[in-house]
Design a protein around this motif. Structure first.
Motif, PDB file in Angstrom:
ATOM      1  N   PRO A   1       0.776  -1.265   0.054  1.00  0.00           N
ATOM      2  CA  PRO A   1       0.108  -0.166  -0.025  1.00  0.00           C
ATOM      3  C   PRO A   1       0.759   1.078  -0.058  1.00  0.00           C
ATOM      4  O   PRO A   1       0.294   2.237  -0.284  1.00  0.00           O
ATOM      5  CB  PRO A   1      -0.915  -0.146   1.255  1.00  0.00           C
ATOM      6  N   GLU A   2       2.119   1.223   0.523  1.00  0.00           N
ATOM      7  CA  GLU A   2       3.129   2.463   0.432  1.00  0.00           C
ATOM      8  C   GLU A   2       3.287   2.909  -0.983  1.00  0.00           C
ATOM      9  O   GLU A   2       3.305   4.152  -1.198  1.00  0.00           O
ATOM     10  CB  GLU A   2       4.290   2.083   0.777  1.00  0.00           C
ATOM     11  N   ASN A   3       3.092   2.039  -1.875  1.00  0.00           N
ATOM     12  CA  ASN A   3       3.368   2.464  -3.406  1.00  0.00           C
ATOM     13  C   ASN A   3       2.045   3.488  -3.988  1.00  0.00           C
ATOM     14  O   ASN A   3       2.438   4.154  -4.989  1.00  0.00           O
ATOM     15  CB  ASN A   3       3.109   1.332  -4.223  1.00  0.00           C
ATOM     16  N   PHE A   4       1.172   3.559  -3.141  1.00  0.00           N
ATOM     17  CA  PHE A   4      -0.030   4.529  -3.396  1.00  0.00           C
ATOM     18  C   PHE A   4       0.239   5.862  -3.007  1.00  0.00           C
ATOM     19  O   PHE A   4      -0.495   6.833  -3.307  1.00  0.00           O
ATOM     20  CB  PHE A   4      -1.438   4.002  -2.938  1.00  0.00           C
ATOM     21  N   ARG A   5       1.188   6.193  -2.040  1.00  0.00           N
ATOM     22  CA  ARG A   5       1.294   7.400  -1.507  1.00  0.00           C
ATOM     23  C   ARG A   5       1.789   8.435  -2.496  1.00  0.00           C
ATOM     24  O   ARG A   5       1.039   9.571  -2.526  1.00  0.00           O
ATOM     25  CB  ARG A   5       2.744   7.227  -0.703  1.00  0.00           C
ATOM     26  N   PRO A   6       2.693   8.272  -3.435  1.00  0.00           N
ATOM     27  CA  PRO A   6       2.800   9.486  -4.334  1.00  0.00           C
ATOM     28  C   PRO A   6       1.513   9.945  -5.120  1.00  0.00           C
ATOM     29  O   PRO A   6       1.446  11.044  -5.626  1.00  0.00           O
ATOM     30  CB  PRO A   6       3.928   8.827  -5.524  1.00  0.00           C
ATOM     31  N   GLN A   7       0.817   8.991  -5.389  1.00  0.00           N
ATOM     32  CA  GLN A   7      -0.621   9.216  -6.208  1.00  0.00           C
ATOM     33  C   GLN A   7      -1.602   9.949  -5.439  1.00  0.00           C
ATOM     34  O   GLN A   7      -2.490  10.698  -5.675  1.00  0.00           O
ATOM     35  CB  GLN A   7      -1.121   7.837  -6.881  1.00  0.00           C
ATOM     36  N   LEU A   8      -1.352   9.640  -3.797  1.00  0.00           N
ATOM     37  CA  LEU A   8      -2.402  10.320  -2.829  1.00  0.00           C
ATOM     38  C   LEU A   8      -1.814  11.706  -2.407  1.00  0.00           C
ATOM     39  O   LEU A   8      -2.347  12.391  -1.479  1.00  0.00           O
ATOM     40  CB  LEU A   8      -2.601   9.325  -1.784  1.00  0.00           C
ATOM     41  N   ASN A   9      -0.635  12.096  -2.771  1.00  0.00           N
ATOM     42  CA  ASN A   9      -0.062  13.079  -2.298  1.00  0.00           C
ATOM     43  C   ASN A   9      -0.879  14.519  -2.994  1.00  0.00           C
ATOM     44  O   ASN A   9      -0.789  14.873  -4.157  1.00  0.00           O
ATOM     45  CB  ASN A   9       1.453  13.190  -2.941  1.00  0.00           C
ATOM     46  N   ILE A  10      -1.632  15.077  -2.035  1.00  0.00           N
ATOM     47  CA  ILE A  10      -2.336  16.271  -2.629  1.00  0.00           C
ATOM     48  C   ILE A  10      -1.396  17.356  -2.850  1.00  0.00           C
ATOM     49  O   ILE A  10      -2.157  18.471  -3.586  1.00  0.00           O
ATOM     50  CB  ILE A  10      -3.272  16.628  -1.400  1.00  0.00           C
ATOM     51  N   TYR A  11      -0.173  17.600  -2.686  1.00  0.00           N
ATOM     52  CA  TYR A  11       0.505  18.575  -2.749  1.00  0.00           C
ATOM     53  C   TYR A  11       0.954  18.470  -4.234  1.00  0.00           C
ATOM     54  O   TYR A  11       1.694  19.527  -4.763  1.00  0.00           O
ATOM     55  CB  TYR A  11       1.595  18.933  -2.012  1.00  0.00           C
TER      56      TYR A  11
END
Length: 286
Positions: free
Chosen positions: A84-94
């Motif tokens: 699930p850590e791989n989703f972090r860049p896609q969920l980065n609202i900035y």
């Protein structure tokens, strides 16, 4: 088994993963002679592409050599593949929304290509059953994220852009892909000859967790079709635990479906036009 023989068997496995630290300290990881991305940090689409190309080379020269879900040495590679850590860049609202949307689309494409490697429907029983099903449930979450980002991006567009045929076609394709993936995910539950009991039990548990997030985005008619299939699986599946997982999932999805139906039944509110601000110079009075 003698200690000497044990060591001989251990080393061929140990050298499957070779980490080389060059002078600058950047880690390079190789799997059966093919360079793969760093498994200690979240992957982006380029990392998935690098892994897929490496595994295609491995699969073309060596049988039964793809990373295993529970493998002692290859397990960490597979764990990073579905982390699930791989989703972090896609969920980065900035980060820019359009870039995140494109990234999600590219990752989903690479996941589908990896599934092509792990699924082998020429075989009576899947050689990578647990790994293939794990990729499928992970892809559901990726599809849900792509759908969410696509919707968010759509809302930022002007009315004229939202009506653009190219934009509309892209939205339709996203909806169709989500519907197809959801249907395929249920198909695998019925392939009890191709997948083992333990693998299907694990998959049904993962599916019951991942499906609601994608289900909420599906058209109402697709939701109705899936609900009928899940209800049937809950009462007639070969494995009782799979049926129980589907029975527990059913009311969650029914609640989502009813909420969607209520929103569709509400009258569309007319758009309130914001009055334009008159910035013209006042006329002088004599």
């Amino acid at each position: 088994m003698s200690s000497t023989l044990a060591r001989r068997l251990f080393w061929p496995l140990a050298i499957l993963l070779l980490v080389w630290l060059p002078p600058l300290g950047a880690a390079e990881l190789f799997y059966l002679g093919q360079r793969i991305p760093d498994i200690h940090k979240p992957w982006r689409s380029g990392d998935y592409r690098q892994l897929r190309e490496a595994l295609e080379q491995v699969d073309s020269t060596q049988a039964n050599a793809l990373p295993r879900r529970s493998g002692e040495f290859t397990g960490p590679i597979y764990e990073r593949m579905v982390s699930p850590e791989n989703f972090r860049p896609q969920l980065n609202i900035y980060a820019p929304l359009e870039l995140r949307q494109n990234e999600a689309r590219e990752v989903l494409f690479e996941l589908k290509e990896l599934m092509r490697l792990y699924f082998d429907f020429r075989a009576k029983q899947q050689p990578y059953a647990a790994e293939a099903l794990g990729l499928m449930s992970y892809s559901l979450r990726q599809q849900a994220i792509l759908f969410t980002l696509t919707t968010e991006f759509w809302m930022t567009l002007s009315q004229s852009e939202q009506s653009n045929p190219v934009r509309l076609q892209g939205l339709r394709e996203t909806k169709a892909a989500a519907a197809m993936l959801s249907g395929s995910a249920l198909d695998y539950l019925e392939l009890t000859q191709a997948f083992g009991r333990d693998e299907l039990l694990l998959y049904s548990a993962e599916l019951s967790q991942q499906l609601p997030e994608l289900f909420v985005h599906l058209p109402a008619d697709v939701q109705t079709q899936l609900l009928a299939r899940i209800e049937k699986l809950s009462t007639s599946h070969r494995y009782q635990q799979v049926g129980q997982d589907m029975a527990a999932l059913l009311p969650v999805l029914q609640m989502i479906h009813e909420d969607v139906q209520r929103k569709l039944a509400q009258p569309v509110k007319p758009e309130v036009k914001t009055p334009t601000l008159d910035l013209s110079a006042p006329t002088s009075t004599q």
